[in-house]
Write an enzyme that holds these catalytic residues in place. Structure first.
Site, PDB file in Angstrom:
ATOM      1  N   GLY A   1     -10.967 -13.099   5.477  1.00 23.90           N
ATOM      2  CA  GLY A   1     -11.563 -12.344   6.572  1.00 23.90           C
ATOM      3  C   GLY A   1     -10.549 -11.682   7.491  1.00 23.90           C
TER       4      GLY A   1
ATOM      5  N   GLY B   1     -12.156  -7.987  13.294  1.00 20.57           N
ATOM      6  CA  GLY B   1     -11.742  -7.303  14.512  1.00 20.57           C
ATOM      7  C   GLY B   1     -10.570  -7.964  15.206  1.00 20.57           C
TER       8      GLY B   1
ATOM      9  CD  GLU C   1     -16.459 -10.433  21.130  1.00 17.69           C
ATOM     10  OE1 GLU C   1     -15.773 -11.266  21.721  1.00 17.69           O
ATOM     11  OE2 GLU C   1     -17.276 -10.710  20.254  1.00 17.69           O
TER      12      GLU C   1
ATOM     13  CG  HIS D   1     -18.987 -14.376  13.693  1.00 15.56           C
ATOM     14  ND1 HIS D   1     -19.165 -14.282  15.060  1.00 15.56           N
ATOM     15  CD2 HIS D   1     -18.009 -13.486  13.377  1.00 15.56           C
ATOM     16  CE1 HIS D   1     -18.338 -13.367  15.550  1.00 15.56           C
ATOM     17  NE2 HIS D   1     -17.639 -12.855  14.547  1.00 15.56           N
TER      18      HIS D   1
ATOM     19  N   GLY E   1     -14.719 -22.425   7.443  1.00 12.18           N
ATOM     20  CA  GLY E   1     -15.865 -22.232   8.320  1.00 12.18           C
ATOM     21  C   GLY E   1     -17.111 -23.004   7.901  1.00 12.18           C
TER      22      GLY E   1
ATOM     23  CG  ASN F   1     -15.342 -13.138  18.404  1.00 12.51           C
ATOM     24  OD1 ASN F   1     -15.468 -13.414  19.586  1.00 12.51           O
ATOM     25  ND2 ASN F   1     -15.653 -11.983  17.914  1.00 12.51           N
TER      26      ASN F   1
END
Ligand code: FDA
Length: 505
Positions: free
Chosen positions: A110, A115, A356, A442, A470, A480
């Site tokens: 990722g 970002g 965000e 996410h 994750g 995030n």
């Protein structure tokens, strides 16, 4: 090449995988990383490693015949996506029945497409989500360790105030302020000094050329430049690319055997390998690691995996929305692709939201304010093995995202009211839609810490089998997630090396 043995295998090269490989390498453990995507370090004919967002080519996407950008339309027109040749590109959108999930493919996972926003969660919420983890230790030792190794840095506030590239964020801040909402700067792994040199013309443009979801050609300190470079530097870690692990089984002596398909970049399988190892670390991400374990359990390959494997999945409450500004309030034709500011309403007990302020780097004035809201959605999904396709399918319905939409709506209704503005209804496909409730960036959970594993990611029912990524986090973390994934992996691997690996050698 079948029948090879390595002491440790790490599946994947994302955050959890990269941390584990570095620390194993430092401990002197020969470690093989298996990554289904490519190594992104060779320029193509256009001189760039990655393609841009406005003119995407086959490098953009993981085996698609058309790009699948998050904002699929503008004024309901399908002007953003492009037909491409199927190829082992860097961004994948994995489609389940009622939820799609964006993931990175390649060495760095990722980190290649995200970002770069590097946010430590609110401590009270971390303690709520992972009560069995010693929070004091996390906040004193492992979060700082993760931030340092990831090269997290902060935007210079003075530059933020003056540069045209963050006008879009200043406009949104002012509008949030009118609604009584606070904003906060968001740290990043993108090198903000490089970005400033992009602005002055001293460095080639990347964030300031709209690059992000299909990879950044400059400026981004992705894992291949941080943890993975350090892991290779130990001399103990090797990475095999275009190697997809399809199955895991265990031999009588307790070692694990992986079935691996090696392909070329066009998707043709070149060879099938069987790789055996003593210690096996799953870092294939929430989707990848969970699928491997659900498949192993339900095909009978690893029958002692418990019923928690596949449970506890969530999209971290991700909801995107766009607002239309008045003509006298433009957001700027020039927008950095790296977000730097968030609206922090997490302490609102009725509807916690961390939103965000996202750019819309279209190269022309759009009057759009765009947001990625992270909400606290208690709903969870489950991965179930589908024998017919040999895949893990996600049981998650669109209605399960209703609490997240409600929370985002309550915040953005306030902002619209205070500024007499409206939502945009044209950004998320051909229908009238002001909130994206069918995709996320996410994915979290599926092999939850303390449920499918012990308190350190050791998979219940099996020795020397670990989840590092994750998949350990139960569906939500309020910000995030990659800093949390990294810090948790640092904590777990330290314990595993001390207790399992050192004594085993
Ligand atoms: P991750 O998904 O990073 O890595 C898994 C790796 O395993 C991949 O490289 C994959 O190819 C590989 N793999 C999977 N299955 C395999 C198999 N069977 N065999 C071999 N290899 C396999 N987060 C954040 O904190 N800040 C942000 O700004 C953003 N922004 C953002 C934007 C976009 C577009 C996306 C897609 C995501 C984000 N994220 C983000 C989310 C963040 O990138 C994500 O949480 C982490 O990358 C997850 O790290 P993991 O270690 O769990 O796996």
């Amino acid at each position: 090449d079948s029948g090879s043995f390595v002491p440790a295998v790490v599946i994947g090269t994302g955050y959890g995988a990269a941390v584990s490989a570095l620390r194993l390498g430092e401990a002197g453990m020969p470690t093989l990383m298996l990554e289904m995507g490519q190594l992104w370090n060779t320029p193509a004919d256009d001189g760039n490693v990655f393609c841009g967002m406005l003119k995407p080519d086959r490098r953009s996407s993981w085996f698609k015949s058309r790009t699948e950008a998050p904002l699929g339309s503008f004024l309901w027109l399908d002007v953003i996506n492009r037909d491409i040749d199927p190829y082992a590109g860097v961004l994948d959108k994995v489609h389940f029945d009622q939820m799609s999930v964006y993931v990175g493919r390649g060495v760095g996972g990722g980190s290649l497409v995200n970002g770069g926003m590097a946010v430590v969660p609110k401590r009270a919420y971390f303690e709520e989500v992972l009560p069995q983890v010693d929070a004091a230790q996390m906040y004193e030792r492992y979060f700082p360790r993760a931030n340092a190794a990831l090269k997290v840095n902060h935007i210079d506030p003075a530059w933020f105030e003056e540069t045209e590239w963050y006008k879009f964020a200043r406009v949104s801040r002012e509008q949030a302020g009118k609604a009584g909402l606070n904003t906060t700067f968001v740290p990043n792994v993108y090198d903000f000094d490089h970005m400033r040199r992009e602005a002055t013309g001293e460095a080639p443009k990347s964030a300031l050329a709209g690059e992000v979801i299909y990879g950044n050609n400059h400026g981004k300190q992705s894992l291949d430049k941080t943890y993975l470079a350090a892991a290779l530097g130990t001399g103990k870690v090797t990475i095999e690319t275009l190697h997809r692990v399809t199955a895991i089984r265990q031999q009588a002596d307790g070692s694990y055997v992986l079935s691996v398909d090696q392909s070329d970049a066009n998707g043709t399988v070149i060879t099938h390998k069987e790789i055996a190892c003593r210690h096996l670390f799953l870092g294939a991400g929430s989707l990848g690691s969970t699928e491997l374990l659900v498949r192993a359990r339900d095909t009978g390959a690893l029958p002692h995996l418990n019923a928690e494997v596949g449970e506890g999945w969530g999209p971290n409450g991700n909801i995107m929305t766009g607002r239309a500004n008045h003509v006298w309030n433009p957001t700027g034709a020039h927008q950095s692709s790296i977000p730097a500011l968030g609206i922090d309403d997490w302490d609102n007990p009725a509807a916690p939201v961390f939103a965000e302020i996202a750019p819309m780097p279209a190269g022309l004035e759009t009057w759009v304010s765009l947001y990625l809201a992270i909400t606290k959605n208690p709903e969870r999904g489950t991965f179930v093995y589908d024998k017919a396709t040999d895949r893990a399918v996600l049981r998650w319905t669109r209605e399960q995202n209703a609490p997240a939409v409600e929370a985002a709506k309550s915040l953005f209704d306030r902002i619209n009211k205070a500024n007499t503005t409206m939502y945009r209804y044209d950004l998320f496909g051909p229908q009238l839609k002001n909130f994206s409730d069918d995709f996320c960036y996410h994915p979290l959970g599926g092999c939850v810490l303390g449920k499918a594993t012990d308190g350190y990611g050791r998979v219940a029912g099996y020795r020397n089998l670990y989840v590092t990524d994750g998949a350990l986090i139960p569906g939500s973390i309020g910000v995030n997630p990659f800093v949390t994934i990294t810090a948790l992996a640092e904590r777990n691997i330290e314990r595993i090396i001390a207790e399992d690996v050192k004594t085993a050698r």
